[in-house]
Design an enzyme around this catalytic site. Structure first.
Site, PDB file in Angstrom:
ATOM      1  N   GLU A 210       0.846  -1.187   0.000  1.00 45.15           N
ATOM      2  CA  GLU A 210       0.000   0.000   0.000  1.00 45.15           C
ATOM      3  C   GLU A 210       0.889   1.247   0.000  1.00 45.15           C
ATOM      4  OE1 GLU A 210      -3.284   1.085  -0.103  1.00 45.15           O
ATOM      5  OE2 GLU A 210      -2.333   3.045   0.163  1.00 45.15           O
ATOM      6  N   VAL A 244       5.717   0.766  -5.336  1.00 47.48           N
ATOM      7  CA  VAL A 244       6.157  -0.249  -6.309  1.00 47.48           C
ATOM      8  C   VAL A 244       6.880   0.451  -7.456  1.00 47.48           C
ATOM      9  CG1 VAL A 244       5.378  -2.015  -7.936  1.00 47.48           C
ATOM     10  CG2 VAL A 244       4.284  -1.810  -5.702  1.00 47.48           C
ATOM     11  N   VAL A 276      -5.740  -0.528  -7.342  1.00 50.22           N
ATOM     12  CA  VAL A 276      -5.334   0.814  -6.916  1.00 50.22           C
ATOM     13  C   VAL A 276      -6.400   1.868  -7.240  1.00 50.22           C
ATOM     14  CG1 VAL A 276      -2.862   0.338  -7.050  1.00 50.22           C
ATOM     15  CG2 VAL A 276      -4.062   1.114  -9.100  1.00 50.22           C
ATOM     16  N   GLY A 277      -7.648   1.461  -7.275  1.00 43.51           N
ATOM     17  CA  GLY A 277      -8.732   2.398  -7.512  1.00 43.51           C
ATOM     18  C   GLY A 277      -9.384   2.195  -8.872  1.00 43.51           C
ATOM     19  N   ARG A 278     -10.437   2.960  -9.120  1.00 46.26           N
ATOM     20  CA  ARG A 278     -11.174   2.843 -10.376  1.00 46.26           C
ATOM     21  C   ARG A 278     -11.344   4.237 -10.990  1.00 46.26           C
ATOM     22  NH1 ARG A 278     -13.703  -1.914 -11.304  1.00 46.26           N
ATOM     23  NH2 ARG A 278     -15.462  -0.964 -12.407  1.00 46.26           N
ATOM     24  N   ASP A 318     -20.970   5.685 -10.684  1.00 48.20           N
ATOM     25  CA  ASP A 318     -19.518   5.796 -10.509  1.00 48.20           C
ATOM     26  C   ASP A 318     -18.885   6.887 -11.360  1.00 48.20           C
ATOM     27  OD1 ASP A 318     -19.610   3.655  -8.778  1.00 48.20           O
ATOM     28  OD2 ASP A 318     -18.127   2.443  -9.847  1.00 48.20           O
ATOM     29  N   HIS A 450     -33.235  -9.167  22.620  1.00 47.02           N
ATOM     30  CA  HIS A 450     -32.092  -9.776  23.298  1.00 47.02           C
ATOM     31  C   HIS A 450     -32.120 -11.289  23.065  1.00 47.02           C
ATOM     32  CE1 HIS A 450     -29.068 -10.601  26.314  1.00 47.02           C
ATOM     33  NE2 HIS A 450     -29.861 -11.550  26.795  1.00 47.02           N
TER      34      HIS A 450
HETATM   35  P1  FAD Z   1     -21.186  -0.006 -13.565  1.00 46.09           P
HETATM   36  O1  FAD Z   1     -21.702  -1.027 -12.656  1.00 46.09           O
HETATM   37  O2  FAD Z   1     -19.742   0.053 -13.853  1.00 46.09           O
HETATM   38  O3  FAD Z   1     -22.002  -0.184 -14.923  1.00 46.09           O
HETATM   39  C1  FAD Z   1     -21.779   0.615 -16.042  1.00 46.09           C
HETATM   40  C2  FAD Z   1     -22.231  -0.135 -17.275  1.00 46.09           C
HETATM   41  O4  FAD Z   1     -22.191   0.759 -18.368  1.00 46.09           O
HETATM   42  C3  FAD Z   1     -21.346  -1.310 -17.644  1.00 46.09           C
HETATM   43  O5  FAD Z   1     -22.127  -2.422 -17.984  1.00 46.09           O
HETATM   44  C4  FAD Z   1     -20.577  -0.823 -18.865  1.00 46.09           C
HETATM   45  O6  FAD Z   1     -20.227  -1.874 -19.762  1.00 46.09           O
HETATM   46  C5  FAD Z   1     -21.599   0.099 -19.484  1.00 46.09           C
HETATM   47  N1  FAD Z   1     -21.030   1.133 -20.348  1.00 46.09           N
HETATM   48  C6  FAD Z   1     -19.999   1.968 -20.118  1.00 46.09           C
HETATM   49  N2  FAD Z   1     -19.850   2.818 -21.148  1.00 46.09           N
HETATM   50  C7  FAD Z   1     -20.804   2.503 -22.050  1.00 46.09           C
HETATM   51  C8  FAD Z   1     -21.172   3.022 -23.317  1.00 46.09           C
HETATM   52  N3  FAD Z   1     -20.546   4.059 -23.862  1.00 46.09           N
HETATM   53  N4  FAD Z   1     -22.196   2.430 -23.964  1.00 46.09           N
HETATM   54  C9  FAD Z   1     -22.860   1.389 -23.429  1.00 46.09           C
HETATM   55  N5  FAD Z   1     -22.574   0.882 -22.229  1.00 46.09           N
HETATM   56  C10 FAD Z   1     -21.561   1.426 -21.552  1.00 46.09           C
HETATM   57  N6  FAD Z   1     -20.083  -1.463  -4.440  1.00 46.09           N
HETATM   58  C11 FAD Z   1     -20.905  -1.654  -3.386  1.00 46.09           C
HETATM   59  O7  FAD Z   1     -21.759  -0.811  -3.125  1.00 46.09           O
HETATM   60  N7  FAD Z   1     -20.803  -2.785  -2.600  1.00 46.09           N
HETATM   61  C12 FAD Z   1     -19.886  -3.737  -2.857  1.00 46.09           C
HETATM   62  O8  FAD Z   1     -19.825  -4.737  -2.136  1.00 46.09           O
HETATM   63  C13 FAD Z   1     -19.009  -3.566  -3.952  1.00 46.09           C
HETATM   64  N8  FAD Z   1     -18.087  -4.499  -4.246  1.00 46.09           N
HETATM   65  C14 FAD Z   1     -17.286  -4.332  -5.342  1.00 46.09           C
HETATM   66  C15 FAD Z   1     -16.337  -5.308  -5.619  1.00 46.09           C
HETATM   67  C16 FAD Z   1     -15.512  -5.170  -6.724  1.00 46.09           C
HETATM   68  C17 FAD Z   1     -14.485  -6.239  -7.022  1.00 46.09           C
HETATM   69  C18 FAD Z   1     -15.647  -4.034  -7.573  1.00 46.09           C
HETATM   70  C19 FAD Z   1     -14.786  -3.883  -8.788  1.00 46.09           C
HETATM   71  C20 FAD Z   1     -16.582  -3.050  -7.293  1.00 46.09           C
HETATM   72  C21 FAD Z   1     -17.404  -3.189  -6.163  1.00 46.09           C
HETATM   73  N9  FAD Z   1     -18.346  -2.222  -5.828  1.00 46.09           N
HETATM   74  C22 FAD Z   1     -19.150  -2.389  -4.741  1.00 46.09           C
HETATM   75  C23 FAD Z   1     -18.517  -1.002  -6.630  1.00 46.09           C
HETATM   76  C24 FAD Z   1     -19.746  -1.146  -7.557  1.00 46.09           C
HETATM   77  O9  FAD Z   1     -19.564  -2.266  -8.376  1.00 46.09           O
HETATM   78  C25 FAD Z   1     -19.910   0.115  -8.369  1.00 46.09           C
HETATM   79  O10 FAD Z   1     -20.007   1.228  -7.506  1.00 46.09           O
HETATM   80  C26 FAD Z   1     -21.176   0.038  -9.210  1.00 46.09           C
HETATM   81  O11 FAD Z   1     -21.174  -1.069 -10.056  1.00 46.09           O
HETATM   82  C27 FAD Z   1     -21.323   1.314 -10.040  1.00 46.09           C
HETATM   83  O12 FAD Z   1     -22.511   1.251 -10.748  1.00 46.09           O
HETATM   84  P2  FAD Z   1     -22.700   2.045 -12.124  1.00 46.09           P
HETATM   85  O13 FAD Z   1     -24.044   1.666 -12.621  1.00 46.09           O
HETATM   86  O14 FAD Z   1     -22.363   3.463 -11.939  1.00 46.09           O
HETATM   87  O15 FAD Z   1     -21.569   1.465 -13.100  1.00 46.09           O
HETATM   88  P1  NAD Z   2      -9.552   2.066  -3.084  1.00 44.69           P
HETATM   89  O1  NAD Z   2      -9.481   3.519  -3.358  1.00 44.69           O
HETATM   90  O2  NAD Z   2     -10.462   1.569  -2.024  1.00 44.69           O
HETATM   91  O3  NAD Z   2      -8.119   1.488  -2.737  1.00 44.69           O
HETATM   92  C1  NAD Z   2      -7.014   1.657  -3.583  1.00 44.69           C
HETATM   93  C2  NAD Z   2      -5.780   1.654  -2.703  1.00 44.69           C
HETATM   94  O4  NAD Z   2      -4.645   1.589  -3.537  1.00 44.69           O
HETATM   95  C3  NAD Z   2      -5.643   2.923  -1.866  1.00 44.69           C
HETATM   96  O5  NAD Z   2      -5.410   2.578  -0.530  1.00 44.69           O
HETATM   97  C4  NAD Z   2      -4.478   3.647  -2.500  1.00 44.69           C
HETATM   98  O6  NAD Z   2      -3.726   4.376  -1.577  1.00 44.69           O
HETATM   99  C5  NAD Z   2      -3.688   2.491  -3.049  1.00 44.69           C
HETATM  100  N1  NAD Z   2      -2.812   2.844  -4.162  1.00 44.69           N
HETATM  101  C6  NAD Z   2      -3.044   3.689  -5.192  1.00 44.69           C
HETATM  102  N2  NAD Z   2      -1.989   3.705  -6.033  1.00 44.69           N
HETATM  103  C7  NAD Z   2      -1.068   2.849  -5.515  1.00 44.69           C
HETATM  104  C8  NAD Z   2       0.221   2.431  -5.923  1.00 44.69           C
HETATM  105  N3  NAD Z   2       0.769   2.894  -7.041  1.00 44.69           N
HETATM  106  N4  NAD Z   2       0.891   1.537  -5.156  1.00 44.69           N
HETATM  107  C9  NAD Z   2       0.328   1.053  -4.015  1.00 44.69           C
HETATM  108  N5  NAD Z   2      -0.897   1.431  -3.576  1.00 44.69           N
HETATM  109  C10 NAD Z   2      -1.589   2.304  -4.325  1.00 44.69           C
HETATM  110  O7  NAD Z   2      -9.889   1.418  -4.510  1.00 44.69           O
HETATM  111  P2  NAD Z   2     -10.175  -0.098  -4.874  1.00 44.69           P
HETATM  112  O8  NAD Z   2      -9.896  -0.971  -3.726  1.00 44.69           O
HETATM  113  O9  NAD Z   2      -9.504  -0.322  -6.174  1.00 44.69           O
HETATM  114  O10 NAD Z   2     -11.725  -0.054  -5.114  1.00 44.69           O
HETATM  115  C11 NAD Z   2     -12.283   0.863  -6.069  1.00 44.69           C
HETATM  116  C12 NAD Z   2     -13.635   1.322  -5.643  1.00 44.69           C
HETATM  117  O11 NAD Z   2     -14.578   0.276  -5.768  1.00 44.69           O
HETATM  118  C13 NAD Z   2     -13.670   1.758  -4.196  1.00 44.69           C
HETATM  119  O12 NAD Z   2     -13.498   3.133  -4.121  1.00 44.69           O
HETATM  120  C14 NAD Z   2     -15.021   1.383  -3.713  1.00 44.69           C
HETATM  121  O13 NAD Z   2     -15.851   2.505  -3.753  1.00 44.69           O
HETATM  122  C15 NAD Z   2     -15.522   0.364  -4.715  1.00 44.69           C
HETATM  123  N6  NAD Z   2     -15.625  -0.930  -4.020  1.00 44.69           N
HETATM  124  C16 NAD Z   2     -16.497  -1.032  -2.995  1.00 44.69           C
HETATM  125  C17 NAD Z   2     -16.593  -2.199  -2.291  1.00 44.69           C
HETATM  126  C18 NAD Z   2     -17.557  -2.288  -1.153  1.00 44.69           C
HETATM  127  O14 NAD Z   2     -18.445  -1.451  -1.079  1.00 44.69           O
HETATM  128  N7  NAD Z   2     -17.435  -3.265  -0.271  1.00 44.69           N
HETATM  129  C19 NAD Z   2     -15.802  -3.282  -2.615  1.00 44.69           C
HETATM  130  C20 NAD Z   2     -14.908  -3.138  -3.662  1.00 44.69           C
HETATM  131  C21 NAD Z   2     -14.841  -1.960  -4.361  1.00 44.69           C
END
Ligand code: FAD
Ligand code: NAD
Length: 477
Positions: A210, A244, A276-278, A318, A450
């Site tokens: 991290e 890294v 490392v994020g989205r 998102d 309870h």
């Molecule tokens: P998305 O779910 O990303 O959907 C967007 C859709 O739009 C996709 O199908 C994509 O293909 C489509 N699209 C994009 N551009 C175009 C285009 N130009 N034309 C047509 N289609 C298009 N969130 C939680 O709340 N709880 C969790 O437990 C959780 N766990 C997660 C675990 C992982 C591993 C990951 C990666 C994410 C997780 N998240 C979680 C985050 C959650 O998935 C996102 O916040 C959520 O999916 C966002 O919804 P959205 O509809 O904005 O976008």
């Molecule tokens: P995150 O922002 O939670 O974590 C990314 C981590 O990577 C941070 O701690 C950051 O400091 C670190 N990082 C960034 N660049 C780095 C580098 N070069 N080297 C080492 N560390 C680095 O993002 P995520 O875990 O990729 O998840 C993305 C998003 O998806 C989250 O923001 C969250 O909103 C969503 N998500 C939600 C859930 C849930 O609700 N349970 C689960 C999975 C994902």
């Protein structure tokens, strides 16, 4: 040209919920989505259903059961032998769950009369949309309103390019059919911890690198610190302040060169996850003439009501400001649909819960102590440890605590922070309290069944006024 009341681009939880709510409100709706499953078939549900919330929680559940059976049963007087792990079957079961749910959304689209257009959508001027199907055929459609919900995609790192199934992002790490002996993860955020937990429970030796010095900066400090200790005790090797510098994929796995305060290091692993994020999926989403304003990181610029800079075009989920959470996007979808219908849709951004599905789970809503201090808001804190909960003891789930923060003058609940078993379910009670503008006294005067874990929330609310029942007097503030 086909005309609709609303065109939605993206069918993740933000877009598909918006489409359904618009249809419920008697609008003619089309929804364009580009997602293809692993067999190349168009599916609805976006990241959340196909590569996010649902598949990760399916694997977290399955791996937790395996962990319990192999490690945690003796304390209950149960000895288990002959437990066998079939990772491929576990992955298939996860896929089946995803398949059932995405088919369910397709059924909801049918029953709501929503036109599903598989393919890519591009916003054109005057609320026209070019829809390009997966076979390359194109059509231009138009609507009175357009809702952009294109979601997000993993950030890639130049120093760790993806490589087959050896160096993967979160999507790849949900599909391995064998357990890597040594697993590296870059990023100890939500995904790093959840997927690290899955593979560690199944037997991998997991190291998380991290970059930041602080662990989970968005989480209550006390909870983050005890979580760090707990996760390390579980076997997750979490290296903070690790930068890294290079990765090298060879026949023996991946070598990761990184630097921390102690100097340069090399780590050898069999597989590596980059978490490392989205970032928002907005490349090519809108033709230049639409003047859709993006910020410097590619997020669609919107106001409080999710209106973009283009008239009649909304953006949600998102791809816009705020937490990247499925329930946040879904709620924005409902609110925008209702505003389009002339109703008063609203999203309370102050009452959106976050959950990290580790064991124990971490969940919170509202302000942290740090943010209240920074804003100069005086508050009272009430804490109750699960070690003092009868139900938690019976479950042998005594780690963690509930913390309630309330305004010192009005007693209004400003934040609730939980680490413990089923924190993801317990936090809903705190969200409800905050949504109704409750005081800590309101929770303290509520009668909880309870023995339940919920009593810990009750006791933490009592503790705000220093009157928790099941805490020794010397431990009171
Ligand atoms: P998305 O779910 O990303 O959907 C967007 C859709 O739009 C996709 O199908 C994509 O293909 C489509 N699209 C994009 N551009 C175009 C285009 N130009 N034309 C047509 N289609 C298009 N969130 C939680 O709340 N709880 C969790 O437990 C959780 N766990 C997660 C675990 C992982 C591993 C990951 C990666 C994410 C997780 N998240 C979680 C985050 C959650 O998935 C996102 O916040 C959520 O999916 C966002 O919804 P959205 O509809 O904005 O976008
Ligand atoms: P995150 O922002 O939670 O974590 C990314 C981590 O990577 C941070 O701690 C950051 O400091 C670190 N990082 C960034 N660049 C780095 C580098 N070069 N080297 C080492 N560390 C680095 O993002 P995520 O875990 O990729 O998840 C993305 C998003 O998806 C989250 O923001 C969250 O909103 C969503 N998500 C939600 C859930 C849930 O609700 N349970 C689960 C999975 C994902």
């Amino acid at each position: 040209m086909n005309n609709y009341d609303v065109i939605v681009i993206g069918a993740g939880p933000a877009g598909y919920v918006a489409a359904i709510r618009c249809a419920q409100l008697n609008m003619k709706v089309a929804c364009i989505d580009a997602w293809l499953d692993r067999e190349g078939r168009p599916v609805l549900g976006g990241t959340c259903l196909n590569a996010g919330c649902i598949p990760s929680k399916a694997l977290l559940e399955s791996s937790a059961l395996y962990q319990q059976l192999t490690h945690d049963m003796n304390g209950h007087g149960i000895s288990v032998s002959g437990v066998a792990l079939d990772v491929a079957a576990m992955i298939n079961s996860k896929e089946q769950t995803v398949h059932d749910l995405t088919r369910g959304i397709a059924g909801l689209f049918r029953s709501n009369g929503i036109k599903w257009l598989p393919g890519r959508g591009q916003l054109l001027p005057d609320r026209q949309v070019q829809a390009t199907a997966h076979d390359g055929s194109q059509q231009t459609i138009a609507a009175t309103h357009v809702i952009l919900a294109p979601g997000s995609t993993p950030v890639q790192l130049a120093v760790a390019p993806l490589h087959n199934d050896t160096v993967v992002d979160s999507t790849g790490a949900l599909n391995w059919t064998g357990v890597p002996q040594r697993l590296g993860i870059i990023g100890a955020g939500v995904i790093g911890l959840e997927l690290g937990s899955v593979w560690q429970r199944l037997g991998a030796a997991v190291t998380l690198l991290e970059a930041q010095d602080e662990f989970l900066p968005m989480v209550d400090r006390q909870i983050a610190q005890s979580a760090l200790r707990l996760f390390q005790r579980q076997g997750l090797d979490i290296q903070l302040g690790a930068c890294v510098k290079a990765t090298d994929v060879g026949s023996a796995g991946v070598q990761i060169d990184y630097e921390n305060a102690a100097g340069d290091h090399s780590l050898n692993v069999d597989r590596l996850i980059v978490a490392v994020g989205r970032r928002p999926c907005t490349d090519g989403l809108a033709a230049a003439e639409t003047e859709l304003l993006l910020d410097e990181r590619g997020f669609i610029h919107v106001d409080e009501e999710c209106c973009s800079s283009a008239p009649g075009v909304y953006a949600i989920g998102d791809a816009v400001r705020g937490p990247m959470l499925a329930h946040k996007g879904a709620e924005e979808g409902v609110a925008v649909a209702e505003r389009i219908a002339g109703q008063a849709g609203e999203v309370n951004y102050e009452a959106i819960a976050s959950v990290i599905y580790t064991h124990p789970e971490i969940a919170w809503v509202g302000k942290t102590e740090a943010s209240l201090k920074q804003a100069g808001i005086e508050y009272c804190a009430g804490i109750f440890p699960f070690a003092a909960s009868g139900r938690a003891r019976a479950m042998q789930e005594t780690e963690g605590q509930v913390k309630v923060l309330s305004d010192v003058k009005t007693d209004r609940v400003l934040g609730v922070h939980i680490m413990g078993a089923q924190a993801s379910e317990l936090i809903g009670q705190a969200v409800l309290a905050m949504e109704f503008g409750a005081s800590s006294e309101d929770i303290a005067r509520t009668i909880f069944a309870h023995p339940t874990l919920s009593e810990a929330l009750h006791e933490a609310a009592l503790a705000v006024d220093n009157r928790a029942i099941h805490v020794a007097r010397s431990r009171r503030r």
